[in-house]
Design an enzyme around this catalytic site. Structure first.
Site, PDB file in Angstrom:
ATOM      1  N   ASP A  51      41.848  38.577  35.455  1.00  0.00           N
ATOM      2  CA  ASP A  51      42.030  39.889  34.847  1.00  0.00           C
ATOM      3  C   ASP A  51      43.519  40.225  34.822  1.00  0.00           C
ATOM      4  O   ASP A  51      44.290  39.764  35.671  1.00  0.00           O
ATOM      5  CB  ASP A  51      41.327  40.958  35.679  1.00  0.00           C
ATOM      6  CG  ASP A  51      39.834  41.028  35.437  1.00  0.00           C
ATOM      7  OD1 ASP A  51      39.286  40.110  34.808  1.00  0.00           O
ATOM      8  OD2 ASP A  51      39.205  42.003  35.890  1.00  0.00           O
ATOM      9  N   HIS A  78      40.221  32.032  38.461  1.00  0.00           N
ATOM     10  CA  HIS A  78      39.164  31.077  38.117  1.00  0.00           C
ATOM     11  C   HIS A  78      39.691  30.000  37.172  1.00  0.00           C
ATOM     12  O   HIS A  78      40.722  30.166  36.524  1.00  0.00           O
ATOM     13  CB  HIS A  78      37.995  31.818  37.473  1.00  0.00           C
ATOM     14  CG  HIS A  78      37.293  32.757  38.407  1.00  0.00           C
ATOM     15  ND1 HIS A  78      35.995  32.554  38.827  1.00  0.00           N
ATOM     16  CD2 HIS A  78      37.710  33.901  39.005  1.00  0.00           C
ATOM     17  CE1 HIS A  78      35.636  33.544  39.640  1.00  0.00           C
ATOM     18  NE2 HIS A  78      36.664  34.377  39.753  1.00  0.00           N
ATOM     19  N   SER A  98      49.494  39.631  41.971  1.00  0.00           N
ATOM     20  CA  SER A  98      50.640  38.860  41.521  1.00  0.00           C
ATOM     21  C   SER A  98      50.422  38.304  40.131  1.00  0.00           C
ATOM     22  O   SER A  98      49.911  38.977  39.256  1.00  0.00           O
ATOM     23  CB  SER A  98      50.967  37.746  42.514  1.00  0.00           C
ATOM     24  OG  SER A  98      52.239  37.222  42.244  1.00  0.00           O
TER      25      SER A  98
END
Length: 287
Positions: free
Chosen positions: A90, A147, A250
């Site tokens: 995201d 992911h 980050s």
């Protein structure tokens, strides 16, 4: 605050000491500390707790457990198709494009060295010369697990010690070579698109970086450390599987070789993205 002043103050700040202090706060289990701080954080950044498997922020053991929270099943569908690349996290796109002459674009007036980013290994860097990069910034409100964009077999992991500048837009525009200066973990995979590197970049008050195969990646006498993974017990991750996480947010940088992938034309700097959505495609060889 003036952007130049904000960047200058980061040079003067004891970055690692501040980050260790933040790490202590993020790990404390005292309810009167962690519940108040987590509640303030949810309200301040507008965190959508309806997506979380545990929607009650006071139920988490500590702030780090909340920050790396799992989502309910189906919250992030993974793009289908063997050639489709999934977004790894995201956030929003910081920059993406071609790696020109061994340099990666950071922001207007700023770029940095591919060789320096991957820890100074010429053979590793050579696999991505003339290739493609994509930088995804995770803001405080985002889901903070990272992911796989494509199926991959892990070949090596390089931990590169460094500084801990903030990685927000203001700092990327002001601090030269930011992503090649900050502490980072470079994970090299073999994929259907050829070699792929996923670079997890640390930042100001990021308490730690973890991978699913090594757990917490900690500094080792402040020197570059490379771990190689053989074929006897290969570590294989499928597209959409978790590969790592940030305890406090980050940036993730994806690297692919020349003529291997094409990013979606709709993507550009500041494009919002969600983990699992269509991010690009593996380039098809000419018949």
């Amino acid at each position: 605050m003036n952007p130049k002043l904000f960047a200058t103050l980061q040079y003067l700040t004891p970055q690692h000491t501040l980050s260790r202090a933040a790490g202590w706060l993020a790990e404390t289990r005292a309810p009167w500390i962690k519940d108040r701080f987590t509640g303030w954080f949810v309200n301040k950044y507008g965190v959508d707790m309806s997506e979380a498997q545990e929607s009650d922020y006071t139920a988490y053991a500590n702030f780090n457990d909340f920050f790396t929270r799992a989502l309910v099943d189906g919250a992030r569908p993974i793009t289908e198709g063997t050639t489709a690349l999934a977004c790894p996290a995201d956030g929003h796109v910081s920059q993406l494009g071609e790696i020109h002459n061994g340099r990666i674009f950071q922001a207007k007036g700023q770029d940095y060295s591919l060789l320096e980013l991957v820890g100074g290994d010429p053979q590793l860097a050579a696999q991505f010369t003339g290739g493609e990069f994509a930088t995804v910034y995770l803001s405080p409100k985002d889901y903070h697990r990272v992911h796989m964009p494509v199926d991959g077999v892990l070949r090596s992991m390089v931990h590169v010690p460094g500084q801990l500048f903030s990685v927000n837009q203001v700092t990327t525009e002001q601090v030269p070579r930011l992503f090649a200066r900050n502490e980072r973990v470079v994970c090299l995979f073999d994929t259907p698109a050829g070699p792929m590197a996923m670079v997890l970049v640390g930042a100001m008050i990021v308490a730690s970086i973890e991978t699913v195969w090594a757990g917490l990646v900690t500094p080792h006498k402040r020197r570059i450390r490379t771990t190689h993974y053989g074929d006897s017990k290969p570590i294989t991750l499928k597209k959409g599987e978790e590969m790592g996480r940030f305890k406090l947010g980050s940036t993730v940088i994806l690297l692919f070789g020349a003529d291997r992938v094409k990013w979606l034309e709709s993507l550009a700097a500041e494009s919002p993205v969600r983990m699992g959505e269509h991010f690009g495609d593996i380039a098809q060889a000419d018949a």
